[in-house]
Structures are given as C-alpha cells and as structure tokens.
Design a protein around this motif. Structure first.
Motif, mmCIF file in Angstrom:
data_model
loop_
_atom_site.group_PDB
_atom_site.id
_atom_site.type_symbol
_atom_site.label_atom_id
_atom_site.label_comp_id
_atom_site.label_asym_id
_atom_site.label_seq_id
_atom_site.Cartn_x
_atom_site.Cartn_y
_atom_site.Cartn_z
ATOM 1 N N ARG A 198 48.328 44.687 63.888
ATOM 2 C CA ARG A 198 47.482 45.177 64.796
ATOM 3 C C ARG A 198 47.789 44.232 66.109
ATOM 4 N NH1 ARG A 198 43.304 48.748 64.082
ATOM 5 N NH2 ARG A 198 43.564 48.945 66.266
ATOM 6 N N GLY A 199 47.976 42.954 65.892
ATOM 7 C CA GLY A 199 47.926 42.030 67.058
ATOM 8 C C GLY A 199 48.116 40.706 66.508
ATOM 9 N N ARG A 200 47.618 39.741 67.607
ATOM 10 C CA ARG A 200 47.518 38.481 66.897
ATOM 11 C C ARG A 200 46.348 37.933 67.670
ATOM 12 N NH1 ARG A 200 52.110 33.569 67.990
ATOM 13 N NH2 ARG A 200 51.369 32.145 66.610
ATOM 14 N N ARG A 201 45.556 37.283 66.683
ATOM 15 C CA ARG A 201 44.372 36.525 67.438
ATOM 16 C C ARG A 201 44.402 35.395 67.931
ATOM 17 N NH1 ARG A 201 41.208 37.068 61.276
ATOM 18 N NH2 ARG A 201 42.090 34.818 61.289
ATOM 19 N N PRO A 202 43.421 35.042 68.793
ATOM 20 C CA PRO A 202 43.426 33.782 69.576
ATOM 21 C C PRO A 202 43.900 32.470 68.478
ATOM 22 C CG PRO A 202 41.654 35.304 70.141
ATOM 23 C CD PRO A 202 42.142 35.959 68.717
ATOM 24 N N ASP A 203 43.404 32.552 67.301
ATOM 25 C CA ASP A 203 43.597 31.552 66.471
ATOM 26 C C ASP A 203 44.946 31.379 66.006
ATOM 27 O OD1 ASP A 203 43.690 33.392 64.501
ATOM 28 O OD2 ASP A 203 41.811 32.666 63.405
ATOM 29 N N GLY A 204 45.791 32.278 66.271
ATOM 30 C CA GLY A 204 47.425 32.374 65.956
ATOM 31 C C GLY A 204 47.510 33.063 64.907
ATOM 32 N N TYR A 205 46.463 33.555 64.162
ATOM 33 C CA TYR A 205 46.933 34.638 62.821
ATOM 34 C C TYR A 205 47.021 35.813 63.260
ATOM 35 C CZ TYR A 205 45.400 30.687 59.546
ATOM 36 O OH TYR A 205 45.209 29.489 58.810
ATOM 37 N N HIS A 206 47.948 36.402 62.512
ATOM 38 C CA HIS A 206 47.978 37.840 62.906
ATOM 39 C C HIS A 206 47.130 38.771 62.281
ATOM 40 C CE1 HIS A 206 52.156 36.387 64.010
ATOM 41 N NE2 HIS A 206 52.365 37.346 64.759
ATOM 42 N N ASP A 207 46.777 39.680 62.996
ATOM 43 C CA ASP A 207 45.616 40.778 62.483
ATOM 44 C C ASP A 207 46.416 41.737 61.680
ATOM 45 O OD1 ASP A 207 43.117 41.560 62.059
ATOM 46 O OD2 ASP A 207 43.034 42.744 64.312
ATOM 47 N N LEU A 208 45.989 41.961 60.430
ATOM 48 C CA LEU A 208 46.746 42.976 59.709
ATOM 49 C C LEU A 208 45.876 44.105 59.049
ATOM 50 C CD1 LEU A 208 48.847 40.370 57.641
ATOM 51 C CD2 LEU A 208 49.681 41.327 59.705
ATOM 52 N N GLU A 209 46.411 45.153 58.779
ATOM 53 C CA GLU A 209 45.683 46.265 57.984
ATOM 54 C C GLU A 209 46.948 46.441 56.731
ATOM 55 O OE1 GLU A 209 42.469 48.517 60.265
ATOM 56 O OE2 GLU A 209 44.674 49.158 60.961
ATOM 57 N N SER A 210 46.521 46.412 55.596
ATOM 58 C CA SER A 210 47.384 46.688 54.559
ATOM 59 C C SER A 210 46.772 47.338 53.359
ATOM 60 C CB SER A 210 48.103 45.475 54.168
ATOM 61 O OG SER A 210 48.993 45.747 53.097
ATOM 62 N N LEU A 211 47.412 48.301 52.813
ATOM 63 C CA LEU A 211 46.724 48.906 51.468
ATOM 64 C C LEU A 211 47.625 48.112 50.326
ATOM 65 C CD1 LEU A 211 45.266 50.748 49.692
ATOM 66 C CD2 LEU A 211 47.130 52.515 50.087
ATOM 67 N N VAL A 212 46.988 47.527 49.667
ATOM 68 C CA VAL A 212 47.574 46.736 48.479
ATOM 69 C C VAL A 212 47.703 47.323 47.185
ATOM 70 C CG1 VAL A 212 47.553 44.423 47.526
ATOM 71 C CG2 VAL A 212 47.423 44.489 50.007
ATOM 72 N N ALA A 213 48.566 47.239 46.591
ATOM 73 C CA ALA A 213 48.328 47.755 45.144
ATOM 74 C C ALA A 213 48.926 46.648 44.075
ATOM 75 C CB ALA A 213 49.127 49.014 44.881
ATOM 76 N N PHE A 214 49.008 46.662 42.935
ATOM 77 C CA PHE A 214 49.481 45.661 41.910
ATOM 78 C C PHE A 214 50.222 46.297 40.864
ATOM 79 C CE2 PHE A 214 46.009 43.540 44.231
ATOM 80 C CZ PHE A 214 46.451 42.138 44.211
ATOM 81 N N SER A 215 51.234 45.661 40.392
ATOM 82 C CA SER A 215 52.182 45.900 39.337
ATOM 83 C C SER A 215 51.759 45.291 38.114
ATOM 84 C CB SER A 215 53.744 45.692 39.870
ATOM 85 O OG SER A 215 54.523 45.623 38.665
ATOM 86 N N GLY A 216 52.422 46.038 37.058
ATOM 87 C CA GLY A 216 52.247 45.271 35.801
ATOM 88 C C GLY A 216 53.238 44.099 35.647
ATOM 89 N N ALA A 217 54.236 44.175 36.425
ATOM 90 C CA ALA A 217 55.345 43.230 36.398
ATOM 91 C C ALA A 217 54.641 41.791 37.060
ATOM 92 C CB ALA A 217 56.526 43.440 37.023
ATOM 93 N N GLY A 218 54.767 40.665 36.228
ATOM 94 C CA GLY A 218 54.421 39.540 36.924
ATOM 95 C C GLY A 218 54.705 38.246 35.947
ATOM 96 N N ASP A 219 54.095 37.086 36.729
ATOM 97 C CA ASP A 219 54.110 35.762 35.862
ATOM 98 C C ASP A 219 52.900 35.753 34.945
ATOM 99 O OD1 ASP A 219 56.171 35.405 37.741
ATOM 100 O OD2 ASP A 219 54.727 34.207 39.292
ATOM 101 N N THR A 220 52.754 34.746 34.046
ATOM 102 C CA THR A 220 51.898 34.533 33.093
ATOM 103 C C THR A 220 51.543 33.109 33.382
ATOM 104 O OG1 THR A 220 52.962 36.224 31.549
ATOM 105 C CG2 THR A 220 51.251 34.420 30.657
ATOM 106 N N LEU A 221 50.486 32.849 33.330
ATOM 107 C CA LEU A 221 49.748 31.601 33.636
ATOM 108 C C LEU A 221 48.541 31.138 32.222
ATOM 109 C CD1 LEU A 221 49.565 29.023 35.533
ATOM 110 C CD2 LEU A 221 47.441 29.794 36.659
#
Length: 288
Positions: free
Chosen positions: A17-40
């Motif tokens: 959406r833009g970049r905030r005064p603190d330098g971070y970018h302002d995001l909007e994101s739909l996040v999902a997760f996969s079964g694939a991954g690491d194991t800890l």
C-alpha cells in the motif's frame, strides 16, 4: 523431546500500500500454509544450542544469527528463568525463497519454548518476541490462513479456507528481500494510491476464493523477476499446466505456486515439472 512442524508460508496475495514514515512497507497479504515444511525439535533443560541437518541445511545459517536462536534469546529477555534447551532442525524448505522458512522456524521455536514453559500462545511476551525477530514471524506463530497487514504486526482472525491443491516450485535461485522492496522506489511516507485489499470471506468456498484471488496480485512480482528472470519462466510453466486455476509468486520470491482444481491435477503437473527440471524444488501441497 518436543517436536513441531514449521510449515511453508504462502502469500496468496501481497499488496504494497505504501511505505510508512518508520521505513517499513505497509502490506496487505492473504497468507496460507502448506503441509510441506521443516521439522524442529527441542530437548528442554540443556544449554541453548542448535543442530541443523536436512537437504537445505547448508544454506540455513548455523551461527548465533539463526532465527531459531534469536527468537529464543529474545523470549528469554522477557521471561525470567525461561527454560531453554537444545534445538534440532531438519531443514527441507529452500532459503531466501519467499515462503518464510526462517520465520516459520523461529515461530516453531517459540511454540516449543511455550510448551516447555507452560506459556499460552497468546502470551504477549511470546507475541513481542515474534515481532522483534521478523515481520513474518507473528503470522507463523499460529500457522493458519489469515490476513496480515502493516509490517506483519496486524493479524486478522483465522479464516476457514477450502483446501487448495497446489504445486510449489523454486528454481534454486535465492532472492534477497531488501533489493526487491527497494526496487519499488517508495520513499518513507509515500503511498502507491491503490485501493484496499478485497475482503476475504471467513469461510469461502473454492469458487468464491478463486474469484477473489483473481482480483488480487503480488506487487513484488515484477521487481523479483528483474532480479531473478528465471521466475518468469517458472510462472509460465505453472500457468501452462493442465488444470491450473491461478499461478503467482509468493512473498519476495523466487518460490511460485499454482492452484489446481483437483489434487490429481496438481500431482500430475508436479511430476511433469520435476521431470523437466530435476534440479528445481517441486512440491505438491494442500494450502489451508
């Protein structure tokens, strides 16, 4: 020993959406997760340490700067007498790949430490440690589909997405996040002027979700393709696969995903791509 999965994070959408005064970018994101991954795994009560193995372990970074150790030390600053331990990470996800591998590992470490110390996942100290370690760590703390906004600190309620048969591919080229964002050319305080992200229903069916996703985008895709042109070819291959409903890059790249109508279509496409590009990381997944 306590064990948990650190699943791949997939940005189904990513609007800058833009970049905030603190330098971070302002995001909007739909996040999902996969079964694939690491194991800890964690053996509580031992001195804090990390052993890494697995097919992508050589690129994971075994020093004190690894996000698993950084997250653990950060939580220990706020939780006096925190019981730490020895971590063992089986690294399978590609590194610098736009799927939050390191962030998911850090979140997994926080979950294991919470279990070892009888901390609730909504403990504010756990949330603060996640935010301090990285922008993607908070959304990975409870890996469920949801909207992520701001610099990752604002999380929506979990969404009940339909299971999405998918193919994930990474062509083996690491993509650094900072240059991709820098290529947008946004100065602090600047806005891109785009409209707000389309609303995602709390429990959409597959047709509703795909229709919504088609109206969205990944604003980092063009910049990442300039940095790693192989992404262009990877997306073209996915879009040409039989049964592909949508193909897009995840995060800042270079991992790309395609959504399919059926799991059978996804498995067939993955097999063909793997045969044609044996050096690529290719996985079928059910995103949720």
């Amino acid at each position: 020993m306590l064990t948990t999965r650190a699943p791949a994070k997939i940005n189904l959408t990513l609007h800058v959406r833009g970049r905030r005064p603190d330098g971070y970018h302002d995001l909007e994101s739909l996040v999902a997760f996969s079964g694939a991954g690491d194991t800890l795994s964690l053996t509580p009560g031992e001195p804090l340490s990390l052993d890494i193995s697995g097919p992508t372990s050589s690129a994971a970074g075994a020093g004190d700067d690894n996000l698993v150790l950084r997250a653990s030390r950060r939580l220990a600053e706020d939780v006096k007498g925190l019981r730490l331990g020895r971590f063992r990470l089986e690294k399978r996800l590609p590194v610098a790949a736009g799927i939050g591998g390191g962030s998911s590992d850090a979140a997994a470490a926080l979950r294991l430490l919470a279990r070892a110390n009888d901390l609730a996942l909504d403990d504010p100290r756990l949330r603060e440690a996640a935010r301090a370690v990285g922008s993607d760590v908070p959304v990975c703390l409870e890996p469920r589909a949801r909207m992520m906004r701001g610099a990752g600190e604002s999380l929506g309620a979990p969404l009940n997405l339909p299971s999405l048969p998918a193919v994930l591919i990474n062509p083996g080229v690491p993509v650094a996040t900072a240059p991709v964002f820098a290529a947008l050319g946004l100065q602090p305080g600047a806005s891109r002027g785009d409209g707000a992200h389309i609303e995602i229903a709390a429990q959409p069916n597959a047709a509703q979700l795909l229709a919504a996703l088609a109206k969205c985008r990944n604003d980092l895709e063009d910049a990442a393709c300039l940095q790693a042109p192989v992404i262009v070819g990877a997306l073209a291959i996915l879009r040409a696969a039989r049964g592909c409903r949508l193909a897009r890059m995840s995060g800042s790249g270079a991992t790309c995903f395609a959504l399919f109508a059926t799991r059978r279509d996804a498995v067939r496409a993955a097999r063909v791509i793997r045969d044609q590009h044996p050096a690529w990381w290719v996985k079928t997944a059910m995103l949720r």
